[in-house]
Design a protein around this motif. Structure first.
Motif, mmCIF file in Angstrom:
data_model
loop_
_atom_site.group_PDB
_atom_site.id
_atom_site.type_symbol
_atom_site.label_atom_id
_atom_site.label_comp_id
_atom_site.label_asym_id
_atom_site.label_seq_id
_atom_site.Cartn_x
_atom_site.Cartn_y
_atom_site.Cartn_z
ATOM 1 N N LYS B 202 85.657 54.487 6.549
ATOM 2 C CA LYS B 202 86.044 53.487 7.546
ATOM 3 C C LYS B 202 84.909 52.485 7.779
ATOM 4 O O LYS B 202 85.129 51.264 7.776
ATOM 5 C CB LYS B 202 86.410 54.200 8.854
ATOM 6 N N GLN B 203 83.722 53.012 7.899
ATOM 7 C CA GLN B 203 82.557 52.152 8.134
ATOM 8 C C GLN B 203 82.377 51.148 6.998
ATOM 9 O O GLN B 203 82.176 49.956 7.224
ATOM 10 C CB GLN B 203 81.331 53.066 8.259
ATOM 11 N N TYR B 204 82.514 51.638 5.750
ATOM 12 C CA TYR B 204 82.292 50.746 4.608
ATOM 13 C C TYR B 204 83.465 49.791 4.392
ATOM 14 O O TYR B 204 83.267 48.676 3.913
ATOM 15 C CB TYR B 204 81.970 51.555 3.347
ATOM 16 N N LEU B 205 84.658 50.220 4.734
ATOM 17 C CA LEU B 205 85.804 49.307 4.635
ATOM 18 C C LEU B 205 85.631 48.149 5.608
ATOM 19 O O LEU B 205 85.905 46.984 5.278
ATOM 20 C CB LEU B 205 87.118 50.041 4.947
ATOM 21 N N GLU B 206 85.179 48.465 6.810
ATOM 22 C CA GLU B 206 85.012 47.411 7.820
ATOM 23 C C GLU B 206 83.883 46.449 7.436
ATOM 24 O O GLU B 206 84.020 45.236 7.570
ATOM 25 C CB GLU B 206 84.766 48.042 9.198
ATOM 26 N N GLU B 207 82.831 47.024 6.886
ATOM 27 C CA GLU B 207 81.721 46.179 6.448
ATOM 28 C C GLU B 207 82.173 45.259 5.302
ATOM 29 O O GLU B 207 81.910 44.059 5.289
ATOM 30 C CB GLU B 207 80.560 47.053 5.958
ATOM 31 N N ASP B 208 82.919 45.857 4.378
ATOM 32 C CA ASP B 208 83.390 45.104 3.209
ATOM 33 C C ASP B 208 84.338 43.982 3.633
ATOM 34 O O ASP B 208 84.286 42.873 3.107
ATOM 35 C CB ASP B 208 84.104 46.079 2.264
ATOM 36 N N GLU B 209 85.186 44.272 4.589
ATOM 37 C CA GLU B 209 86.153 43.287 5.044
ATOM 38 C C GLU B 209 85.449 42.092 5.689
ATOM 39 O O GLU B 209 85.896 40.949 5.580
ATOM 40 C CB GLU B 209 87.121 43.943 6.038
#
Lengths: 380, 402
Positions: B202-209
């Motif tokens: 979740k953390q990396y998806l949000e950062e990527d987005e």
């Protein structure tokens, strides 16, 4: 409910005629006898009903019904998981005074309250030993047009020898008719006549209220059989119409006819006649496709999914999950689910029940007139 | 009630290299192995591994796939809590978006995942044929106390440059990731199957987005970011059968391998690891007198009067007298008319091959492709379809295509 004037509920008697085929019903009942490579006998009448919009179906199990419960499960394969109606299995009530019923009256009497509570205008009654792809809507239309009290489906054929030659007994009654202008004027029980007869398929259609009435009265008088004890004495009073069925029919009356009716489906014309109409549903086994290995030789066979075939097979009906090893020869046989034929075995005119094993090199032959039956889980 | 692990299955791919086969259906819905579709493999793996919640990310031509999945009953995935859910892109208050990449597809469904409050999320791909026990993979992930694990296959070194490669130490800890490198440092190819701790994902998806330059892709963005931050990343070695069926030739090859389970390792006759599918409900297949069947797999509803060698026939295929089928994949409901010759090719669903037509040819030496006939096509009598043809329009009688 929508179309309530034309809606019908179904009642199926899966144990009828069990006594004709004692070998095959040793561990099951008529309804769950495997047929045509992947079906059970009940699939045909049940699918026919479901395909005609009959979605409230009661199965009056009486005896040896574990295999049928397993097969029917929730009724999902026939799309009979319904909030209204759906599939109901009625086992006999375990009351002190109750006993297993023979005819239909006691069975129907045991569900009278259920029948009173239903909404459908009509009831269809049927057995499971006739293999048909039946159009109940056409029968209902004929019933309404003729103004009949009761409509009975029949076909024209000679009586099977096994029935004609069997000693009359109370276990197994069959019916033939005289018909004038569509109306049944005489009803014969266990006729021995030769030649083409109007032979009842034991599929009846009548109004639910009338059925309740007839059954209630007959049961109070200790009657057993719907046909013999209700219809026959009242042919003058009730307008009982015959509905002639002209499409494909297979009747299972003994082991020999079971064998022959399976074999008949190896003829493409018969196979198409039975299956080209509405689909016939059955329990899903999730088998893989059948695999033929290098040296297999296959001539004129019907094979279900899940088999592995390395040997030679001719004129046979092969059910799901059968394995026929290298060098084995199978001719004129019916091999039910998960039968194993080991290398070099040679069999002819055999009916093997589920999970039979024919060991390596074994030779076994029945004849055209007397196919040999091998019961479940036997090793030969 | 929390779920330990749920699966997210990427099924949005167009499968443009399968072209004639995927014109009207998504790649995961492409039929395979006589009675399956590609997606049956990851779905059956899930249920056989004890995963009862699967989100299927769809985007391209989802109609067939949606209908096929239905309520998930054939895979035992019709559950009160969990089960299978098809997740197409949807409209939100602040607009709507197609799935921009694999990571974005998951990002857009964060709320779906959070309904189940999982500890782990497994990301699966809908274009592979593979029988894999994901519970064994999860056990590895937990034993390594990993935050991210990827399933890898050893591939021959000369083929390594075609893959995304994981460089790992002797403890299987990933130290580097190479996407299709010229000079591979490893031969451990990523299978595109990942287990994440959900909080990390979740953390990396949000950062990527939040990164406008990102392609929102697992391979190109998420995994490099995890490496950058020195997350605990491990490579899980898988050595069973695995095949990416993204091209016509690999799809054909995988089908042929089904015919030879003793050598290929893809055994569909495995009672302990059944592959489930939606059944045709047709009657048993019929092989008439005069037919020749060798080394083939035949499904319910087929009617065979001709010759079938080393081929896979799906449900309801009809092969008339004198027709010859060899090294071919013929999908459901197709009809091969009298005298037609069908070799070394893929014939999609509901195709009619006219009398005496010739489709495909056995390869001479290394030459010769896999001819492909798209769904619903009619090939006229006496037509000739060459081995490299991809046919997606009806072919007139007598016409020649190569």
């Amino acid at each position: 409910m929508l179309n309530s004037n034309t809606s019908a509920l179904g009642v199926i008697f899966p144990n009828s005629y069990d006594s004709l085929i004692p070998e095959l019903v040793n561990v099951r009942l008529m309804a769950s006898i495997p047929f045509a490579s992947r079906y059970r006998l009940i699939d045909f009448i049940l699918s026919s009903m479901a395909n005609c919009g009959i979605s409230n179906i009661s199965v009056m199990v009486n005896n040896n019904y574990h295999s049928l419960m397993d097969h029917l499960d929730s009724g999902r394969e026939w799309d009979l998981v319904r909030k209204n109606g759906g599939l109901n299995i009625f086992p006999p009530y375990a009351e002190k005074e109750s006993k297993r019923f023979t005819g239909r009256i006691a069975g129907l009497a045991s569900i009278l309250n259920f029948l009173r509570d239903q909404k459908e205008k009509y009831v269809v009654l049927a057995d499971t030993n006739t293999v048909v792809n039946f159009d109940f809507n056409a029968m209902l239309k004929a019933h309404m047009e003729s103004g009949a009290d009761v409509t009975v489906a029949y076909n024209s054929q000679e009586l099977p020898e096994s029935l004609r030659k069997s000693p009359s007994n109370d276990q197994c009654l069959y019916y033939t008719f005289d018909i004038e202008d569509g109306r049944i004027t005489r009803l014969y029980v266990n006729s021995k006549k030769e030649g083409i007869q109007n032979f009842s398929m034991n599929i009846y259609l009548l109004e639910r209220e009338l059925l309740i009435d007839l059954v209630n009265t007959a049961f109070l008088h200790g009657k057993e059989y719907f046909e013999r004890d209700i219809l026959l004495p009242q042919l003058n009073k009730l307008n009982v119409q015959g509905y002639k069925y002209e499409n494909y029919i297979a009747r299972i009356c003994d082991v020999k006819s079971y064998f022959d009716e399976n074999m008949k489906l190896l003829d493409d014309y018969n196979l198409d006649s039975l299956f080209s109409g509405n689909p016939i549903y059955t329990k899903i086994r999730d088998d893989n496709p059948t695999r033929y290995i290098q040296d297999s030789k296959i001539q004129n066979v019907m094979v279900a999914d899940g088999c592995i075939i390395e040997g030679e097979v001719e004129n046979s009906v092969i059910f799901r999950g059968v394995k026929i090893a290298k060098g084995a020869k199978v001719k004129n046989c019916i091999l039910m689910q998960d039968t194993i034929v080991e290398p070099g075995a040679e069999i002819e005119y055999l009916i093997t029940d589920k999970n039979v094993k024919i060991t390596a090199g074994k030779e076994m032959k029945g004849t055209d007139t007397h196919p040999v039956y091998i019961s479940k889980y036997q090793e030969v | 009630m929390a779920k330990e692990m749920i699966a997210m299955l990427l099924a949005g791919g167009q499968g443009s290299r399968l072209y004639a086969l995927t014109e009207k259906l998504a790649k995961p819905a492409v039929p395979f192995g006589g009675k399956y579709r590609i997606i049956d493999f990851p779905l059956s793996n899930c249920v056989n591994s004890g995963i009862d919640t699967v989100g299927i990310l769809t985007q391209y031509q989802p109609l067939v796939l949606n209908e096929y999945i239905g309520n998930g009953q054939p895979w035992d995935l019709d559950r009160l809590y969990g089960g299978v859910h098809v997740l197409p892109p949807y409209q939100k208050a602040n607009g709507s978006d197609w799935y921009k990449g694999t990571a974005n597809a998951i990002y857009q469904n964060i709320s779906f995942i959070e309904r189940y409050d999982p500890k782990y999320v497994i990301i699966l791909s809908g274009d592979q044929i593979c029988k894999q026990d994901y519970s064994d993979f999860l056990k590895f992930h937990k034993e390594k106390n990993a935050e991210f694990s990827v399933a890898v296959m050893e591939v021959p070194w000369e083929e390594a440059p075609r893959f995304g490669l994981m460089v790992a130490d002797e403890d299987d800890k990933i130290t580097e990731f190479q996407e299709k490198p010229k000079n591979p440092k490893s031969n451990l190819a990523s299978m595109g199957i990942y287990i994440f701790n959900w909080d990390i994902l979740k953390q990396y998806l949000e950062e990527d987005e939040a990164d406008p330059k990102s392609a929102n892709d697992f391979g190109n963005n998420i995994i490099p970011n995890l490496l950058r931050d020195r997350r605990r990343m491990y490579a899980y070695h898988f050595n069973g059968y695995w095949k990416d069926v993204g091209t016509i030739s690999s799809l054909w090859e995988a089908n042929m391998e089904v015919l030879d389970p003793e050598h290929s390792g893809i055994n569909l006759f495995d009672e302990d690891w059944k592959i489930y599918s939606r059944n045709s409900g047709m009657t048993g297949h019929k092989i008439n007198a005069g037919a020749v069947i060798e080394n083939s797999m035949i499904t319910d509803g087929c009617r065979i009067k001709g010759t079938v060698k080393h081929s896979i026939l799906f449900a309801g295929v009809r092969v008339e007298e004198g027709a010859v089928i060899e090294d071919a994949v013929v999908m459901g409901g197709s009809i091969i008319r009298r005298g037609a010759v069908v070799k070394h090719c893929i014939v999609a669903e509901n195709v009619t091959i006219g009398e005496n037509a010739v489709v495909g040819a056995m390869p001479s030496g290394d030459e010769g492709g896999v001819a492909t006939i798209g769904a619903g096509i009619t090939v006229g009598p006496n037509a000739i379809i060459g081995p490299d043809a991809m046919v997606n329009k009806n072919v007139e009688g007598g016409e020649e295509l190569c």
